[in-house]
Scaffold this motif. Structure first.
Motif, PDB file in Angstrom:
ATOM      1  N   TYR A  98     -10.029  -2.256  -5.544  1.00  0.00           N
ATOM      2  CA  TYR A  98      -9.471  -1.351  -6.566  1.00  0.00           C
ATOM      3  C   TYR A  98      -8.318  -2.046  -7.291  1.00  0.00           C
ATOM      4  CZ  TYR A  98     -12.069   2.421  -4.314  1.00  0.00           C
ATOM      5  OH  TYR A  98     -13.067   3.215  -3.805  1.00  0.00           O
ATOM      6  N   TYR A  99      -7.453  -2.713  -6.505  1.00  0.00           N
ATOM      7  CA  TYR A  99      -6.278  -3.344  -7.151  1.00  0.00           C
ATOM      8  C   TYR A  99      -6.738  -4.406  -8.157  1.00  0.00           C
ATOM      9  CZ  TYR A  99      -3.203  -1.218  -3.647  1.00  0.00           C
ATOM     10  OH  TYR A  99      -2.515  -0.321  -2.871  1.00  0.00           O
ATOM     11  N   ALA A 106      -5.557   8.206   0.984  1.00  0.00           N
ATOM     12  CA  ALA A 106      -6.185   6.887   0.812  1.00  0.00           C
ATOM     13  C   ALA A 106      -6.305   6.586  -0.681  1.00  0.00           C
ATOM     14  CB  ALA A 106      -7.560   6.879   1.470  1.00  0.00           C
ATOM     15  N   ASP A 162     -11.942  -2.481   0.401  1.00  0.00           N
ATOM     16  CA  ASP A 162     -12.009  -1.744  -0.863  1.00  0.00           C
ATOM     17  C   ASP A 162     -10.645  -1.637  -1.560  1.00  0.00           C
ATOM     18  OD1 ASP A 162     -14.600  -1.579  -0.519  1.00  0.00           O
ATOM     19  OD2 ASP A 162     -14.711   0.550   0.023  1.00  0.00           O
ATOM     20  N   THR A 163      -9.576  -1.599  -0.807  1.00  0.00           N
ATOM     21  CA  THR A 163      -8.267  -1.437  -1.462  1.00  0.00           C
ATOM     22  C   THR A 163      -8.017  -2.578  -2.431  1.00  0.00           C
ATOM     23  OG1 THR A 163      -7.607  -0.581   0.652  1.00  0.00           O
ATOM     24  CG2 THR A 163      -5.873  -0.944  -0.947  1.00  0.00           C
ATOM     25  N   HIS A 206       2.371   2.197  -3.289  1.00  0.00           N
ATOM     26  CA  HIS A 206       1.481   2.824  -4.275  1.00  0.00           C
ATOM     27  C   HIS A 206       1.505   4.339  -4.193  1.00  0.00           C
ATOM     28  CE1 HIS A 206      -0.110  -1.144  -5.237  1.00  0.00           C
ATOM     29  NE2 HIS A 206      -0.612  -0.587  -6.303  1.00  0.00           N
ATOM     30  N   VAL A 236       0.854  -1.204   0.000  1.00  0.00           N
ATOM     31  CA  VAL A 236       0.000   0.000   0.000  1.00  0.00           C
ATOM     32  C   VAL A 236       0.884   1.248   0.000  1.00  0.00           C
ATOM     33  CG1 VAL A 236      -1.395   1.322   1.614  1.00  0.00           C
ATOM     34  CG2 VAL A 236      -2.043  -1.015   1.025  1.00  0.00           C
ATOM     35  N   VAL A 292      -6.786   1.612   5.146  1.00  0.00           N
ATOM     36  CA  VAL A 292      -6.697   1.076   3.774  1.00  0.00           C
ATOM     37  C   VAL A 292      -6.302  -0.406   3.783  1.00  0.00           C
ATOM     38  CG1 VAL A 292      -5.139   1.212   1.798  1.00  0.00           C
ATOM     39  CG2 VAL A 292      -6.174   3.276   2.711  1.00  0.00           C
ATOM     40  N   MET A 298      -3.062   5.634  -2.136  1.00  0.00           N
ATOM     41  CA  MET A 298      -2.679   4.272  -1.722  1.00  0.00           C
ATOM     42  C   MET A 298      -3.470   3.243  -2.505  1.00  0.00           C
ATOM     43  SD  MET A 298      -2.340   4.305   2.385  1.00  0.00           S
ATOM     44  CE  MET A 298      -1.061   5.173   3.234  1.00  0.00           C
ATOM     45  N   GLN A 299      -4.652   3.620  -2.970  1.00  0.00           N
ATOM     46  CA  GLN A 299      -5.462   2.667  -3.736  1.00  0.00           C
ATOM     47  C   GLN A 299      -5.309   2.922  -5.227  1.00  0.00           C
ATOM     48  OE1 GLN A 299      -9.206   3.518  -1.914  1.00  0.00           O
ATOM     49  NE2 GLN A 299      -8.866   2.110  -0.238  1.00  0.00           N
TER      50      GLN A 299
END
Lengths: 132, 408, 185, 335
Positions: B128-129, D33, B124-125, A18, A15, D294, D36-37
């Motif tokens: 999205y990925y 956030a 949700d992360t 990213h 994370v 997240v 990060m996504q």
């Protein structure tokens, strides 16, 4: 060392990674998405190639194509983008390759009537084909 | 203490979380679901009647639109059925192209479901990925077929477009990226200490479907394979190009023993990797030659009857056509895979926490459209059934606990 | 069969011919790779289903009803691909077992006791073609709305598309009227 | 001067700063956030989307304000106002420009816990009063979740007070400044527990069970719209800043640079420098909150209670034992 490896492999690090990667979203109205050349988008009709045989009208699953007049008296080619399924069957069945699906995908309008396109068979091009 | 009464709780046809227009009437006893009665038909579009009004060529594009996500499976199954009616099999190259697009669609459908599953459990992360990586396969499908959703790649007697070497290389590159990413998701779900366990805690032991029930109730596709039932039309029937590709690529039917929601996640992720191997094998051994037979302007099929089955992403899909010599089918029966999983899902929901009903239902990757969550509670406990008005499914759990004196 | 082996369609037809009374097999065709199409007389229908189950056809893929002009042909699509424990036979055999039922007494014994998964498909054929399945545990409507007029089965050839659309419009008005009156859904 | 306190309360470290900080950090949370996504987050409104939270707030204020037919009208309308007032009230206790916040007295840490628990009562009340099935369940779930996270959270936040021997936030900050060591060091476990507990208290992702949108639409917020919803949203953002501020004050030494001694400078310059340091620490803490949001899937309500009572409470008790061990041994070993 161990902790670094465990931490690196874990989702927490992914994370964080990213943060430096560029987001993958394309900001549509400002950045356009390029589309492969043989994309089945908006229909294009070549008046001079069309002989008005009407095969495309019969073949179309969505009844989206109409011809005003047949054969020589062909006046116009009417295409309803609203009911067209963009399947490309008309392109396949047309004996003269007079219809083509262009890669243009922005076929939008405020009402269904505006989605109906009417292309005239201009007399000049008619004489041109008649003469040759 | 009065014996706990079983309450009839219809989960109506519109549902912010469930994506299917099915209404499940849950008979709950306190905390848990005891029995489920399904009611479908909210989006029945009389497609079988419509098939009889159009000729075979137009039906190609109607068959494709029976289902939004697995459109290629339908047109593939339909064209294969027409080939069998005409008793003229498609050229080998056409079969290979059909196989490649079918497997690409399986990857896209499974990744789409994986994303939705992560969203259902609130992660949700990863959603999205997963959907970002799914774009790789969507772009490939668009490159190959000219459209992201309804590919119209298969037709009577083969494929409609060729896959030349340029496109083949792009597909291979895309497959490498996808394989690496899919393996990463499996690792995250299994090995990762914090996020992985949070996924598995929400899926392990939820919505169990034992092997015997799966077979008796006719479960199909990944739902069956996740309950240890070794059933896969590609391996069993060896239709189209699967006859050669299946052994040569060395893949086997993916089966999981734990019979729960986690098994369905694992089976679908492993199937994505399996599809990648199949595509690579098909691309490497693509025969040359024509990829389709010429299409007659008017297609008339002599009197005949044919059945064609395909392994769609959600399960086995069957088209059964009877022709009568004209250019329109006399009778065209379509059975989409989700119908086969309706009874198993009802069995699965028995004994499930009411809070897990949406996630458990999403487990079979239903493909109809949206269901409703607001319930219409009919209190059957009293002498005359009294309509208690509209309640939420969780409200029921709370209310039921009060009535039955503590949850069991 | 200790060693799991695929049963070729010819053998299935032979086994059925032996098990059923003489002449019960009206039509038996083998379609290439794995399909056996068998039509049996109506009286031997129940026996045919039981024999198929013994042969290992546990899985009902679907039931397709066909309006053949002189009657309704109900076809069960059965598959023999997995044993009861989930082990694969290494290949599948597909049996399309069907029988013909006249229009006036379109009745058939239900197969839900033998094949639990047939429940939904039988209800669908019952809705769309009007074949009644006696002994079905929940014979309610599966696909059509509750207030669909009785006797009107859309897939029958005698109902044209316009007639079906007309009924749909009538049903919608009825539902709208009820909604306005605040009735239950 | 008479207007000194008025300005202090109304503008600088008072109401206006709270609202502006809330908007800024809502934007910051959404952007971080999003990045990060792997997506953009708010981008169009104002420079880099900075004005997006304000735009949302103004839009909500102009939207129609509907009260459901069955709702208990007085309670339904009162809840947002009181909830907002409570949250804002807590903001005055956070030391931003100096040792003490606007208000400081012995035992203000305890008042902090009382008010936060009181807020959860109002979420349940709001959910109950809107009489819609979703919101009632959301409210009940909120209360249920309180039973889970409250004990470990309060234990974690009380430990600095136990260590420093006073219930006054100012004393705790002063203790850290005097020793030049942030309490996050010695009280690491309490520091982590505080993060988890506050994440649950703010109903943010792994713990956003009371408004789990995939299951019950928007939980107790479902029936609120228009001005009431705008107020509630703003209150949630201010609560976010307040919680982060509390962690900064209790564990990271408030607005003081613990590393070096603060050079003598004019009072104006000092307030600016202190505020800047406070904001830097606040951003770091909020970054960690976003990171927490997240990384995990949402807990089921029974799992929240399970996690809290089997993991968090023993950890808090362990930390308590460590602190008391330190306190009893300290005089002998002369620390």
């Amino acid at each position: 060392m161990g902790l670094r490896r465990i931490f690196k492999a874990s989702f927490w690090a992914e994370v964080l990674d990213h943060l430096r990667i560029k987001p993958c979203t394309i900001l549509y109205p400002f950045e356009k998405r390029e589309v492969p050349p043989d994309y089945r988008g908006k229909l294009k009709w070549y008046p001079d190639r069309c002989v008005g045989c009407g095969i495309c009208v019969r073949v179309c699953p969505g009844h989206a194509i109409e011809l005003e007049g047949r054969g020589k008296e062909l006046r116009a080619f009417i295409w309803d983008a609203g009911s067209c399924a963009y399947c490309g069957q008309c392109v396949e069945s047309c004996p003269r390759n007079a219809i083509e699906l262009t890669p243009e995908y922005e076929v939008v309008a405020m009402s269904r009537e505006e989605l109906v396109f009417r292309w005239e068979k201009t007399p000049s091009s008619a004489e041109a084909t008649a003469k040759t | 203490m009065s014996a706990p009464t079983t309450m009839e709780v219809p989960v109506g046809p519109q549902h912010p979380a469930l994506k299917e227009p099915i209404r499940l009437t849950l008979y709950i006893d306190g905390e848990y679901v005891v029995r489920v009665k399904p009611r479908i038909g909210y989006v029945h579009r009389a497609i079988e009647k419509a098939f009889e009004q159009r000729n075979y060529i137009q039906n190609l594009y109607l068959a494709e639109r029976v289902c939004g996500i697995c459109s290629h499976s339908h047109i593939f199954c339909y064209s294969q059925c027409l080939d069998r009616l005409l008793e003229k099999p498609a050229p080998p190259r056409g079969e290979y192209i059909r196989l490649i697009v079918a497997e690409l669609e399986r990857i896209h459908s499974h990744l789409l479901w994986l994303g939705v599953a992560f969203h259902e459990i609130g992660f949700d992360t990863l959603w999205y990925y997963v959907w970002r990586d799914r774009e790789v396969v969507m772009d490939l499908l668009e490159l190959v077929s000219g459209n992201r959703v309804n590919y119209a790649m298969s037709t009577v007697g083969g494929a409609r477009r060729d896959i030349d070497n340029l496109k083949a290389d792009k597909i291979r590159k895309g497959m490498n990226v996808l394989e690496e990413r899919t393996k990463y998701y499996l690792d995250v779900c299994i090995k990762d200490i914090v996020s992985g366990t949070s996924v598995r805690r929400r899926t392990e032991g939820v919505a169990i479907l034992k092997t015997r029930d799966a077979i008796e109730l006719g479960a199909v596709g990944p739902t069956a394979r996740a309950s240890n039932v070794k059933r896969d039309i590609r391996a069993d029937d060896k239709y189209s190009a699967y006859a050669e590709c299946w052994e040569r690529s060395g893949v086997d039917v993916i089966v999981w023993e734990t019979c729960d929601l986690w098994a369905r996640v694992a089976v679908r992720v492993l199937e994505v990797i399996q599809s990648i191997q199949l595509i690579r094998d098909a691309l490497d051994h693509m025969p040359s030659g024509p990829y389709r037979h010429p299409l007659p302007p008017v297609l008339r099929i002599p009197e005949n009857e044919a059945i064609s089955m395909v392994e769609a992403p959600r399960g086995e899909l069957i088209h059964h056509i009877r022709s009568d010599g004209t250019d329109r089918p006399y009778r065209h029966k379509v059975r989409s895979p989700t119908l086969g999983n309706i009874l198993p899902v009802c069995k699965m929901l028995e004994g499930v926490y009411i809070a897990d009903v949406p996630i458990a239902f999403a487990g079979i990757d239903p493909c109809i459209s949206c269901t409703d969550r607001v319930l219409h509670l009919i209190d059957v406990g009293r002498r005359e059934p009294r309509d208690l008005g509209v309640f939420n499914i969780f409200e029921l759990r709370h209310w039921a606990r009060k009535r039955c004196g503590g949850s069991r | 069969m200790s060693e799991l082996q695929r049963m070729p369609p010819e053998e299935v037809v032979e086994r059925l011919r032996v098990a059923l009374p003489e002449g019960a097999l009206e039509e038996a065709r083998i379609k290439e790779p794995i399909y056996a199409l068998v039509r049996v007389r109506r009286d031997a229908w129940r026996k045919a289903l039981e024999t198929a189950k013994e042969l290992g056809f546990f899985h009902v893929t679907t039931i397709s009803g066909i309006d053949t002009g002189d009657g309704i042909e109900v076809a069960y699509h059965l598959r023999r691909d997995v044993t009861m424990e989930g082990k694969s036979y290494g290949g599948a055999t597909h049996l399309r077992l069907s029988t013909k039922v006249p229009y006036d007494d379109a009745k058939l014994p239900t197969a839900t006791d033998l094949y639990p998964s047939a429940g939904l498909y039988e209800r669908e054929v019952q809705d769309l073609l009007g074949v009644r399945f006696e002994g079905h545990p929940e014979p309610e409507r599966l696909v059509l709305p509750e207030i669909w007029p009785e006797g009107m089965h859309p897939l029958l050839k005698r109902h044209s598309l316009e007639e079906v659309l007309e009924t749909i419009r009538k049903v919608e008005e009825e539902l709208a009227k009820r909604k306005r009156a605040g009735g239950a859904p | 001067m008479w207007w000194e306190p008025v300005v202090a309360v109304a503008i600088f470290p008072g109401v206006l700063t709270a609202i502006l900080l809330a908007f800024f950090y809502q934007w910051f949370d959404r952007r971080v956030a999003a990045r990060m996504q792997n997506r953009y987050g708010p981008i169009y409104v104002g420079k880099w989307g900075l004005l997006q939270p304000i735009a949302d707030f103004v839009k909500l204020m102009t939207k129609q304000d509907i009260t459901p037919k069955g709702a208990v009208r007085p309670v339904f309308t009162a809840v947002p106002i009181i909830y907002f007032a409570l949250v804002l009230y807590l903001f005055f206790y956070i030391p931003i420009t100096g040792i003490t916040g606007l208000v400081s007295f012995q035992g203000d840490l305890l008042l902090f816990f009382a008010v936060t628990t009181f807020e959860v009562l109002f979420t349940t009340l709001g959910g109950w009063s809107s009489r819609s099935p979703y919101s009632q369940v959301g409210g009940i779930r909120g209360a249920l979740q309180l039973l889970g996270y409250e004990t470990p959270l309060e234990l974690a936040l009380l430990l600095p007070a136990v260590l420093t021997g006073s219930f006054r936030i100012a004393d705790i900050v002063e203790y850290q400044v005097a020793r030049g060591v942030p309490l996050a060091g010695p009280l690491l476990i309490a520091f982590i527990l505080a993060f988890i507990g506050l994440q649950a208290e703010m109903e943010r992702l792994p713990f956003d069970v009371p408004e789990a949108e995939t299951e019950i639409v928007a939980g107790w917020l479902t029936e609120y719209s228009g001005k009431k919803l705008a107020l509630l949203r703003l209150a949630a953002d201010i609560k976010f800043v307040v919680s982060a501020g509390l962690i900064v004050a209790l564990f990271l030494g408030g607005p003081y640079p613990l590393v070096c001694e603060l050079p003598p400078m004019s009072p104006w310059l000092e307030t600016i420098v202190l505020t800047a340091i406070f904001l830097a620490k606040l951003t770091a803490v909020i970054f960690v909150f976003t990171w927490l949001k997240v990384v995990m899937a949402r807990f089921r309500i029974d799992q929240v209670l399970h996690v809290c009572w089997t993991f968090l409470v023993p950890l808090a008790v362990l930390q308590l034992v460590l602190v008391y061990g330190y306190l009893t041994l300290a005089p002998f070993l002369g620390w």
